[in-house]
Design a protein around this motif. Structure first.
Motif, mmCIF file in Angstrom:
data_model
loop_
_atom_site.group_PDB
_atom_site.id
_atom_site.type_symbol
_atom_site.label_atom_id
_atom_site.label_comp_id
_atom_site.label_asym_id
_atom_site.label_seq_id
_atom_site.Cartn_x
_atom_site.Cartn_y
_atom_site.Cartn_z
ATOM 1 N N GLN A 64 -68.563 70.283 -70.605
ATOM 2 C CA GLN A 64 -68.238 70.976 -71.848
ATOM 3 C C GLN A 64 -69.218 70.873 -72.874
ATOM 4 O OE1 GLN A 64 -64.065 69.442 -72.999
ATOM 5 N NE2 GLN A 64 -64.115 68.307 -70.816
ATOM 6 N N HIS A 65 -69.794 72.005 -72.995
ATOM 7 C CA HIS A 65 -70.745 72.295 -74.094
ATOM 8 C C HIS A 65 -69.975 72.948 -75.456
ATOM 9 C CE1 HIS A 65 -73.783 72.929 -70.568
ATOM 10 N NE2 HIS A 65 -73.353 71.885 -70.766
ATOM 11 N N LEU A 66 -69.375 72.442 -76.033
ATOM 12 C CA LEU A 66 -68.826 72.837 -77.275
ATOM 13 C C LEU A 66 -69.658 73.224 -78.321
ATOM 14 C CD1 LEU A 66 -65.773 70.225 -77.588
ATOM 15 C CD2 LEU A 66 -65.547 72.794 -76.850
ATOM 16 N N ASP A 114 -76.023 83.279 -64.201
ATOM 17 C CA ASP A 114 -76.622 81.854 -64.462
ATOM 18 C C ASP A 114 -76.677 81.355 -65.876
ATOM 19 O OD1 ASP A 114 -76.252 81.331 -61.660
ATOM 20 O OD2 ASP A 114 -78.524 81.317 -61.291
ATOM 21 N N ALA A 115 -76.945 82.454 -66.668
ATOM 22 C CA ALA A 115 -77.202 82.418 -68.148
ATOM 23 C C ALA A 115 -76.080 81.999 -68.789
ATOM 24 C CB ALA A 115 -77.777 83.403 -68.611
ATOM 25 N N VAL A 116 -74.690 82.648 -68.312
ATOM 26 C CA VAL A 116 -73.471 82.383 -68.942
ATOM 27 C C VAL A 116 -72.932 80.831 -68.231
ATOM 28 C CG1 VAL A 116 -71.167 82.901 -68.894
ATOM 29 C CG2 VAL A 116 -73.086 84.701 -69.123
ATOM 30 N N THR A 168 -71.975 77.634 -70.418
ATOM 31 C CA THR A 168 -70.354 77.137 -70.532
ATOM 32 C C THR A 168 -70.577 75.634 -69.787
ATOM 33 O OG1 THR A 168 -70.120 78.319 -68.562
ATOM 34 C CG2 THR A 168 -69.507 79.413 -70.567
ATOM 35 N N GLY A 169 -71.734 75.488 -68.917
ATOM 36 C CA GLY A 169 -71.555 74.223 -68.184
ATOM 37 C C GLY A 169 -70.690 74.325 -66.926
ATOM 38 N N PHE A 170 -70.724 75.469 -66.432
ATOM 39 C CA PHE A 170 -69.946 75.934 -65.186
ATOM 40 C C PHE A 170 -70.814 75.773 -64.109
ATOM 41 C CE2 PHE A 170 -68.110 78.692 -62.013
ATOM 42 C CZ PHE A 170 -66.761 78.267 -61.919
ATOM 43 N N GLY A 171 -70.545 74.800 -63.314
ATOM 44 C CA GLY A 171 -71.302 74.529 -62.013
ATOM 45 C C GLY A 171 -70.482 75.067 -60.731
ATOM 46 N N TYR A 172 -71.384 75.709 -59.984
ATOM 47 C CA TYR A 172 -70.920 76.231 -58.642
ATOM 48 C C TYR A 172 -71.898 76.262 -57.594
ATOM 49 C CZ TYR A 172 -73.457 80.556 -59.969
ATOM 50 O OH TYR A 172 -74.276 81.578 -60.090
ATOM 51 N N VAL A 173 -71.536 76.129 -56.343
ATOM 52 C CA VAL A 173 -72.653 76.126 -55.186
ATOM 53 C C VAL A 173 -71.991 77.230 -54.127
ATOM 54 C CG1 VAL A 173 -73.472 74.571 -53.526
ATOM 55 C CG2 VAL A 173 -72.995 73.615 -55.677
#
Length: 295
Positions: free
Chosen positions: A51-53, A165-167, A171-176
């Motif tokens: 969470q990158h508030l 990947d910038a977004v 947002t701190g959204f990890g995916y693989v």
């Protein structure tokens, strides 16, 4: 006595259904923050939502909107209205649809209007997906929302890996990426979340999972419109994960199906037991009445 036995039987059935649901849940969607003792698969250890508030979204990131027009993310931040941001992929076989369904269900009870009071920005994490697919997804969810006049407030974007990947990084959204049924990297392991951003594009609030409180979403939008940054929420994540590298094949995740079936079974048992319980009471009262008259 018969009524008592039926109540006991119903209690046992309810307990068995609950136990079955708990067991299957440990096989399906994994969660962080619960004391299940399960070990996350290695691939999911890389899939988190940090969470990158108060972090700034990359407003100059280039995308293509659902009409096929090139846009930048900043188009949807006018300095006056907040936005709901969601990272999904449109061909997701399970979790993304549940996330979008949860968002629509919440928004139906939020007395604010997309396109007027806030924007909805959905971004595909799969660079192979097309504006044509985005158009279909937009039409589907606007129809489900039931207010076609708000279509201008719904934005389904596609883009290339650097912009995605910038977004995701902001947002701190990890995916693989994981192998699809044909062995190609066409599916993704990811967690489920939506974010609310301020009119300037700063992350103000996170909502995790696939069900969102309409009250919380409303308050999040109101706070974000005033550039108020919220607080971190409990990091309990629901994952979309369909590939088992230990056996090199895909498996159907049936947790939700079985849970729904368990609920239906419990409801059916409850209805049956209620009817039988009432009938037994009626018979007992009739027998008592006969005994009194014969006595």
């Amino acid at each position: 006595m018969q009524a008592g036995r039926r109540v006991m039987a119903f209690s046992l059935a309810l307990g068995c259904a609950a136990a079955m649901g708990a067991q299957v849940s440990s096989y399906g969607d994994k969660t962080v923050g619960t004391n299940t003792g399960d070990q996350l698969p290695t691939v999911l250890q890389k899939v988190q939502v940090s969470q990158h508030l108060n972090a700034q979204l990359p407003l100059d990131a280039p995308f293509v909107d659902d009409t096929g027009a090139p846009v930048t993310l900043g188009k949807y931040f006018d300095g006056k209205h907040p936005a709901i941001v969601s990272l999904v992929y449109y061909n997701c076989p399970m979790l993304c649809s549940e996330e979008m369904d949860g968002l629509v269900s919440a928004l139906l009870m939020v007395h604010l209007t997309p396109g007027k009071d806030f924007q909805i920005v959905v971004i595909s994490i799969d660079p192979s997906e097309t504006p044509e697919l985005a158009t279909k997804k937009k039409a589907f969810y606007v129809k489900r929302y039931g207010h076609p006049e708000t279509a201008d407030g719904w934005h389904f974007l596609t883009g290339q890996r650097p912009a995605i990947d910038a977004v995701a990084g902001a947002t701190g959204f990890g995916y693989v990426r994981v192998p699809g049924p044909d062995g190609k990297l066409t599916q993704y392991a990811h967690a489920s979340s939506i974010e609310i951003a301020t009119p300037e594009g700063k992350l103000a609030q996170y909502y995790l999972g696939v069900e969102y409180s309409p009250k919380d979403v409303l308050l999040g939008l109101i706070d974000a419109s005033g550039n108020k940054i919220g607080s971190p929420v409990a990091n309990i994540l629901t994952y979309c994960y369909h590939y088992d590298p230990s056996v090199n094949k895909h498996s159907l995740i049936v947790a939700r199906v079985v849970q729904l079936g368990g609920i239906a079974t419990v409801l059916s048992l409850g209805s049956f037991m209620f009817v039988m319980f009432r009938r037994d009471i009626k018979h007992d009262l009739e027998d008592d009445d006969i005994d009194r008259r014969n006595g």
